[in-house]
Structure formats: C-alpha cells, structure tokens
Enzyme design. Sequence first.
Site: not given
Ligand code: GLC
Length: 558
Positions: A214, A273
């Site tokens: 993310d 790993e």
């Molecule tokens: C990323 C995710 C999104 C989320 C953001 C904060 O962009 O795809 O859905 O709101 O991160 O975690």
Amino acid sequence: MIGGSANNAQLADAGAAWWHDAVIYECHLPSFRDGNGDGIGDLDGLVASLDYLGSTLGIDAIWTGPFYRSPLLDQGFDVSDYTDVEPTFGTLDTFDRLICEAHARGLRIIIDYIPNHTSDQHPWFVESRSSLMNPKRHWYVWRDPAPGGGVPNNWMSEAGGSVWEWDDQTGQYYLHSHLKEQPDLNWRTADVRTTMLDVLRFWLGRGADGIRIDVAHMLMKDPGFRDNPSAPEGNDNMFDLQHPDFGSQLHIHDRRHPDTHEVLAQIRAVVDEYPGTVTIAEIEAMPWEDWARYYGSAMDGMHLPFPFRLLETPWRADLLRFELEALYESMPDGGWPTIALGNHDRVRLATRLGAAQARVAAVMLLTLAATPCLLYGDELGLIEQAVPIARQRDYFARATGGVTRDPTRTPMPWNGGPNAGFSTAGESDLWLPVAHNADDVNVDVQLTNPASFLSMYRDLLRLRTASSALRRGKIAFLPGTSSRDSVLAYLRTSPIDQKIVALNLVDAPTAVRVPSAGTVAISTTARGAGETVGPVLRLAANEAVVIDVPKELRHEDH
Ligand code: GLC
Ligand code: CA
C-alpha cells in the site's frame, strides 16, 4: 501448518517467475462474497468463490485486499494488529484454509502489506501517544508546533485538511498522510523496520504468494519536513478521487524521498527469503522514468510497480500509445510490467468508458505484454452504483466531504437471488448496496449468454493462456489511422505464434492497414471467430479484434 511455505516452493518449481504468465484479480474482500451472513464479504466467502475464479473465469492469482484486525474506517487499510485476522473477515485458520484451497487449484494468493500507517487504535500508537518518553514515541512521526504556533508545515492529506493532528496530552502534532485515524509509521526508526519486516515473514511463512504494498511511494518523507510548493493552476486530475485540498500543492516533500528505494529493497530482500513470491507496489501516477526506479537500481526493488499513469490517461489512441511506448521504453533490463485499467480507488471502467468501450478495454488489458490486473466485477461490466450518504462507508468522504469511493466498491453480483447472491443478510445490513441492475449484470445470467461481458472475458483469458505471443511475446505498435483518437493496434510475436490486436476506441466504423491478413480469434462485436481479415482491416464502431496470423500468411516478423 496447513499451506506452509512448502506450497510456495512447489509452485515455484513450476516456473521461476510465475507472475509473467499470470492474470491477477483484485477481489476487495468486504465487497466480494459474504460467507457468514453478516452482510460483509469475508475469507470464507472468498474460499467459496475459488472455483469461479479458477476454473470458470480463468485467472491465476488473487489480490485479496486487507483482512487484518482493524476498526474498518478505511476498508481495513487502518490496521490495529498486523499479525491477526479481523474477526469480521475470519480467523488465522480461515486464512490457512484459503491458502490451502487456492494452492490446491493452482491459484496464488497476494495479500496487502500496509507499511505506511496503522490505525490510531493500534497498541503501538496508543503507547506512542501516551508520553514523550514512551519507547514507541518515535515509531510514529511527532513534531513540535511551528515557531509561531500551528501545524509544523503545509502538507495536505489525501483525505483533505492538514496531515498534522494536534495531541493535547503531549503537546505535539502527529503525521497522518490519510485519515487522522491513520497515523504514519516512522520508517526512519530501526525498530519499526525490524518489526514490520517480521510481519512480512509471518504471512509469507504461512504461504502467501506475494504482497501488494500500500502507498509504497510514501514510506520515506523529507527528513527536513520542508513545505510543499503550491500547484500551478489546472493541476487537477480528472480521475483523481483525492480531496481538492490535496491537489492544491505539489507533493514533493511529503513522499517519494529517494530513501524510499532503500526501504523497498529491504522489503524485497525479505520477500526473496520465500522463493516464488511477488511484490506489487502501489505507487501514484508519475513520469515513467520515476516509475521505473521502483524496480530498484539493481533490479532489487519491486517486481511489479503499479501503472497508475495508464489509468489516468484519457481514452484516446494516440495518448494511450504514447504512454505505453514510454512505459516499455523506460523499463529496465529484466523488468516486466503489470497493467491495470481499474482499481478499488478509481471510477469503474464501464462507468468511465461506457459499456462498449469497456469491452474494448478488456481486450487491451488482456493482450498487452504485461501481467494484467483485473478488478472484481469488471469482468461483468459492473458500473458505479450511487450510494446514499447514510450507507456510505468511505470515511475519506464522510470525514471531509470529499469524493466517495463507495460506488466502485459495491458487492459482487453473483446471481439473480436476494442481494444478488452476495449475502444472506437483510438488505439494510449489507456492507454496501448491490448495484441496481444486478438482475442483468451477475455471474449466473452472464454465464448463459455467449455475448455477455463475462463470456468475452472468459474467451480472452483462454486465448491469452493458449497463446505464447500474448503471454510473453514481443510487442510492436502499428501505425493507427490518421484520426488521432480512433485506433490503437499492435503486433504480439513469439517464436510459436503471432497475433495482431486492433482496438477501435471510437463509436464509428473505421479501417486500418495491418501488416498481414489473418483470421479473427476474438471480436467484441457480433463478428464471428474464424473470419479472414486484413491487411486492410475494417473495424465496426467500438470493435476490438484479436487476429491470429498463421505462419504462412506472415509478411514480416517483427
Ligand atoms: C491505498 C489504498 C486506499 C487507501 C489508502 C490508505 O491508496 O488503495 O484504498 O485508502 O491506501 O491506506
Ligand atoms: Ca461476512
């Protein structure tokens, strides 16, 4: 343990980089299928959908969406325990069962890794905010007020407003790039790194086949916390769902610090790993040469940086061709791209382009030289569903009046039954309302119709699987028509087979010259397979075709 790393090793033997041949499916767990009747999609529901995903649809890997313990203010992207499953979604045993059942069907599981921020309910943050002297204080980013008082700098959050939230008890501000309930972890603190890398080992050791990281570009910020410059007029991006506050400045100091690559290389080293595991990096749209840096200076970074720039390219042949050529040119030796045209944070493809062009987009997605990443429901042509305020789930919008992402994330329609087969709960208990046209747009009904979206996706997936040119072949873009917006065409060539792909991006018939005659393998319109076409290729309005070029008909091999 069920489904341990032995499974990974076994699958890895089948071919080193399995993801070169794979099609990835983003399921977005809360919206996919509810296994226990509480109205929210869960891991049991996903397990119950594996036969659909594997043998019916024909994808290879599932990107799950977050399922960790969470107050669910950001659909699980606000994590309060990284090494446990949120009871709403299941248990660790359900996760193990998912791995086992998926691997038994030859499907891979890619999980979300959310390293940039936790929930404010995470015990680490509770400790961190408890006192200036707490050993976890520096696990998060705390700053004194600016000299004259007020926020430490001008950084704006993706959810709107300042990234800084005042904490009365300790007299400092903490940084949150998203909601104020999502404080950013401080990756410049050694203990944060060690602990977060162990989180990876926890899940990869349990058999996950890869991670989607993310906001990978946000992990390191300017250590001097300099102000962002303001954005020039007209910086707004038509596909950007972020809050307008966010668009008012150029985000050059609050993210993408060069040190980010060093952290990503550390993450990659841990992933390595576990042989046969893949890293996908969610990174915002950026120039392709910056995007390419995410592969790592010695290919020691991410396997598949996400190509948001493509999702933000207007649907015009010349612009798409320009971006795609730039993408391929910027790719480092040994690099391989992933392509996506939809995502849980963006407007649904069939809403953005309309149904006819969403079919054309499907052909593009599944015939480029790249690993396609398909959003759940796009295989049905699912459109956005307006969600009344009282039912909205996206706190980004609820907290700040910004744009909601809920219309993209409505439940997967499985059949014509109650709640489109998504859940047995009462309608008002559903996570989000089901699309109003779910009686026509659902899996069961589309499976019986050879002209449906789903049938077309299945055909395309089978064609891709059977064609080495489509999976791994070289790509060469062909001259389009003189009209800049109408035809995007390319040739895919492997030593075994050759395909021509021609996409008519407009609602009017047109013609293009292609290098060779051939036979139609797939068309998005009524044209039957097997018809001989070319080298002057007439395309109906909104028609995309894949043409098989038999060896004896090839004029030139590219
Ligand atoms: C990323 C995710 C999104 C989320 C953001 C904060 O962009 O795809 O859905 O709101 O991160 O975690
Ligand atoms: Ca459920």
